[in-house]
Design a protein around this motif. Structure first.
Motif: not given
Length: 398
Positions: A351-358
């Motif tokens: 899964a791609p890295v979600p927006v706003g997560e470190r």
């Protein structure tokens, strides 16, 4: 203003019967009335109906043929006389006996004795005519091709000005007709079906990109024919097709509009503009009858010949087999590529890295802080040692 009633005409079958009774061909009738042979054929099949002066001339010709048939018809024989004559003829055939002297030889004491023998003549047996078997699809196709192909090649030549393209268009149209023969065989006008496909192929704009058709063919040797062909080729394709169907083939305005997929007013407008354009370049062709004659002569001088029907059917079948195999090969290639892609594709989804997560593993951002004593001393020394002028460009030893 009242119009005079139209001249009555006999039914289409009666028109043909009167022409055949007068020992006239369709071409001879067309010459007398002042129309083309195709027009007379349309009148006799009931596809079109003559109008105006042509109707009056045609009706007068049929009336004269009917009067000639009445004058030359033999007097009728009574029914009783016919029956008696038939009975006597049958009796004469049955009881007629021919005496034939057949010699039989019998040896008796070395002496030949001759005895005549009467042999009855054989009774004639009526020969029944074999019933006409229905045509096979190949025979029906060959008959349609032999009837339509030569004229269609000449018409396509008037549309394109190219002999090879004309032959190719007609052969391609008949190949498509052979592929769809169950549909064409039951069509109301198979000749019109093939003619429409041939015209579409001949007027296709994609021929200009083919290398073999980039250069023009040699024009007709006669100057008048060259002028007429040049004037025809200058017309837009839709105008050229309408003019050929109406003034060349002899179709009615409604049939021309239907074949060109246009309304009747639009077909009439195209026809008028095409005639005006031709008359502007060739004033002697303002008369439609003269235009029809000149177009016929131009098409006849090309020495155009179509291929044999078996050749057209064979090439069409080979083309069908080729495209069928190509479609199968393309489908197999798509299935193989899909199977290979599914085989080598990853089975675990990331899964791609979600927006706003470190994001882990990225070094911290360095921010400038306070200077140490050595760094402050170096800064002061550099500032004090700097001078203006050319000396600033030369390094100073420490």
């Amino acid at each position: 203003m009242t119009q005079s009633p139209a001249t009555p005409l006999p039914p289409p079958k009666e028109r043909r019967r009167l022409r055949e009774a007068g020992s006239l061909t369709q071409a001879q009738v067309a010459e007398r009335v002042g129309v083309s042979r195709e027009t007379v054929r349309s009148w006799e099949t009931g596809r079109t109906t003559p109008r105006g002066r042509k109707r009056e001339a045609y009706a007068k010709l049929l009336t004269s043929l009917g009067e000639e048939e009445t004058v030359t018809k033999p007097p009728a024989v009574g029914a009783a006389e016919v029956e008696v004559a038939e009975v006597e003829a049958v009796e004469a055939e049955v009881v007629e006996v021919v005496e034939v002297d057949v010699v039989e030889v019998e040896v008796v004491d070395d002496t030949a004795v001759l005895e005549p023998v009467l042999v009855p003549a054989p009774v004639p047996v009526p020969i029944e005519e074999p019933s006409r078997a229905p045509l096979t699809p190949a025979q029906a196709f060959d008959a349609l091709y032999a009837f339509c192909a030569p004229a269609l090649v000449r018409q396509a030549y008037l549309l394109t000005g190219r002999r090879e393209l004309a032959r190719e268009s007609v052969e391609r149209a008949f190949q498509i007709a052979w592929q769809r023969w169950p549909e064409v065989a039951v069509d109301r006008d198979p000749a019109g079906w093939v003619r429409s496909v041939a015209y579409e192929h001949a007027l296709s704009p994609w021929h200009r990109f083919r290398p073999r058709y980039r250069h023009p063919e040699p024009p007709p040797p006669d100057a008048a024919d060259r002028a007429l062909l040049t004037a025809l080729l200058k017309l837009p394709p839709s105008y050229r097709r309408t003019l050929l169907l109406y003034d060349g083939v002899g179709l009615g305005l409604a049939e021309t509009a239907a074949e060109t997929e246009a309304s009747t007013p639009a077909a009439a407008s195209r026809l008028l503009h095409a005639r005006e354009a031709l008359a502007a370049q060739l004033p002697d062709l303002s008369d439609p009858a003269e235009l029809h004659r000149r177009m016929t002569e131009l098409a006849s001088t090309g020495r155009l010949h179509a291929a044999k029907p078996p050749t057209v059917r064979f090439v069409g079948e080979r083309r069908t087999v080729f495209w069928t195999r190509a479609a199968i090969a393309f489908t197999v290639a798509i299935i193989g590529a899909t199977t290979f892609t599914v085989r080598v594709a990853p089975t675990r989804y990331e899964a791609p890295v979600p927006v706003g997560e470190r994001v882990e593993g990225v070094p911290a951002r360095v921010v400038q802080g306070a200077l140490s004593e050595d760094e402050v001393a170096l800064r002061d020394r550099l500032r004090n040692g700097m001078t203006s002028g050319p000396e600033r460009l030369a390094p100073i030893g420490r």
